[in-house]
Scaffold this motif. Sequence first.
Motif, short mmCIF file in Angstrom:
data_model
loop_
_atom_site.label_atom_id
_atom_site.label_comp_id
_atom_site.label_asym_id
_atom_site.label_seq_id
_atom_site.Cartn_x
_atom_site.Cartn_y
_atom_site.Cartn_z
N VAL A 208 8.16 2.26 0.73
CA VAL A 208 7.14 3.30 0.59
C VAL A 208 5.84 2.69 0.09
O VAL A 208 4.75 3.00 0.58
CB VAL A 208 7.63 4.40 -0.37
N PHE A 210 4.92 -0.48 0.40
CA PHE A 210 4.39 -1.28 1.51
C PHE A 210 3.64 -0.37 2.46
O PHE A 210 2.55 -0.68 2.92
CB PHE A 210 5.55 -1.92 2.28
N MET A 211 4.27 0.77 2.76
CA MET A 211 3.66 1.69 3.70
C MET A 211 2.34 2.20 3.14
O MET A 211 1.34 2.23 3.84
CB MET A 211 4.61 2.86 3.93
N MET A 215 -0.08 0.97 5.73
CA MET A 215 -0.22 2.00 6.77
C MET A 215 -1.22 3.09 6.39
O MET A 215 -1.89 3.64 7.25
CB MET A 215 1.13 2.64 7.07
#
Lengths: 366, 396
Positions: A208, A210-211, A215
């Motif tokens: 999460v 990382f996202m 992202m």
Amino acid sequence: MINEQQPTLPAPASTIGLVGWLRTNLFNTPMNSIATIVMLYLCYLWLTPIFDWVFISADWAGTTRESCTSGGACWVFITQRIDQFMYGFYPADETWRLNVTFFAFVALIAWLIWPNLPKKGLVAAFTLLIFPFIAFVLLSGGYFGLEHVETHKWGGLSLTLVLAVVGIVAALPLGILLALGRRSEMPIVRAMSVAYIEIWRGVPLITVLFMASVMLPLFLPEDMHFDKLLRALIGITMFQTAYMAEVIRGGLQAIPKGQYEAADALGLGYWQKMVMIILPQALKLMIPGVVNTFIALFKDTSLVLIIGLFDLLAIVQAAQNDPKWIGYATEGYVFVAFVFWIFCFGMSRYSQHLEKMLHTGHGSRA
Amino acid sequence: MPTDLSRSAPPGEKTRFWNDPAKRALLFQVLLIGAILLFAGTLISNTLNNLEQRGITTGFDFLSQKAGFGIPLTLIEYNEASTYGATFWVGLLNTLLVSVLGIIAATFLGFVMGVARLSDNWLIAKLSSVYIEIFRNIPLLLQIFFWYFAVLRTLPSPRQSIEFMSSFLNIRGLSMPAPVAESGFNLVIGAFVIGIVLTFVMSRWAHKRQDQTGQIFPMFWAGLGLIIGLPLVIFMLAGMPMHLDYPVLKGFNFRGGMTLIPELVALWLALTIYTAAFIAETVRAGILAVPKGQLEAAFALGLPKVRTLRLIVIPQAMRVIIPPLTSQYLNLAKNSSLAAAVAYPDLVAVFAGTTLNQTGQAVEIMSMTMAVYLTMSILTSVFMNWYNKRMSLIER
């Protein structure tokens, strides 16, 4: 007289006092006696060197590593850098703002958990709704003549606390909504809530984060930029909301059906029923669960180091790579472990205490 | 006070649609779907815009491109010429490897500690609770760091390795002799499989015989003999078709044998110790959940202590233990993603780390990674539902 009542004899010496305790708890069978002796020996073998390292031959005073000569732990490393471990790179003249925020928060929480203090509802509302803004202004600055402190200067234990507290406070209202959604009678609302909860609970926090860090920038319009801390907070909140929703659902399920039916019978609408009848009862039951998720989140905030934020663990980790202090990794880890342990153990004891208080009058189950 | 019901709902008059709960629910859900679609649409169009600007093509084509980086621990054939797709599988297998190792060790340690906490020996019970309270209240990441940086990183260099039983412990890991099978070893594997099958058949037979005659067959020892003894005998008869490949110091490192890399050891130790503390609590709760009357009834029937445990306590405790235990296993598997912090090449470190940095395919890679963990968690909950259904008490 033969039938005279005899005086009560004292219990045999071997069953009372220290000897009695030892005989029932440590030496009640031959096997247990052997186990006790072996364990005592192992404790002696392991604990004495640890005790010696931590206390007896440790160095406490001094300013450089040259002060550490006795071969034990070098706590000078910690004492020299304690400000950094607590406040990160926050400007030294401004650390009073962190202290004020922290102690104000502690005072509010103390007000809430201390029994028999008046106006708990008002204080709770203040803590959840108004205090976050005051805290933000105090920490970030830029208003009322306070110097603006950019978030990349935040760090240490104060950042850990900010991440954990913001995560839990933001997750609470969202979690309530999701939990109500999961128990809703509207199929689409229910399906959406279940999907959200199960997806976020199914993935590790690190993905999460990382996202959130790789992202999230893609999802935003070009001219919008979130800084690292905000991205981490969004990730943590989304993740925590799912767990919080499950805790709240547990609380909602524990409310007897009669309460729902009584509210319906009074002709209350859905929100009236929830806000006035169900949630006040459920929230009380949920406090131990909320504290437990807070403990889990508090430990998990250490993961933000992977996306480059300097929380307590990360800052100690970085300090160990300082050439002046290389080789004192163990002291650093022991210190961080001790800080985390104090917080987590204290909170878990509190939640156990609450569970006991809430479980009054439910039969004889221990 | 008489209430005029007809005033609040006059017969014949139509209810306004916003006062009709069914229609209101429908409207609300339509609005919700609209809002979600709008939100998703904005995200997707933003993402496409941003990707176009950065010159990243979407799609899964990158999986067949050459990766060009090495991975220190691979369970399948992998080298620098392999594809990004291969890095996914290598990472996934490494995640599974450390998870399985961790689950086995944590189960063992957790059960020992959980039972120890209920010991009637005060010292053992206290030591166990000290262990539990210390390790479950310290962040896992810190424990991984401790084992890796404070313990394993301070080991000597390969030349000054600590040697024991022809194994070598140094900063590069633990080099051990590796067993190498020779021709004829298949016989031993065959014997092992046959042993398992025979044990299974025999236990069915023993059960049936006990049901009919009441005689008890020493199934444990028979099974042990069949599963371990039989392959051992075949191994001896076949002339020991196996030799050990010893690690040898060549230059600056060991060659041959097999090496446990320190990243794996640190992660394994930390996951085991951390999860075992939680498992111990689960086990304790499970054992305490068996009503005392069950024990007393078993003793009243004259069952000896061991058989009481095996036939009365454990089966009932397991019903309580297994659901939280599986979720601990799932937690362990998810926590193994902290490998990224010490560069153990698991799925997150290799695929969502190196591969993502090299290709920039954030959306695809994060979706694949999250899908893996989601699959694990869905499989776990499917298992749990099945188990709960099978084990739920059939009440009168």
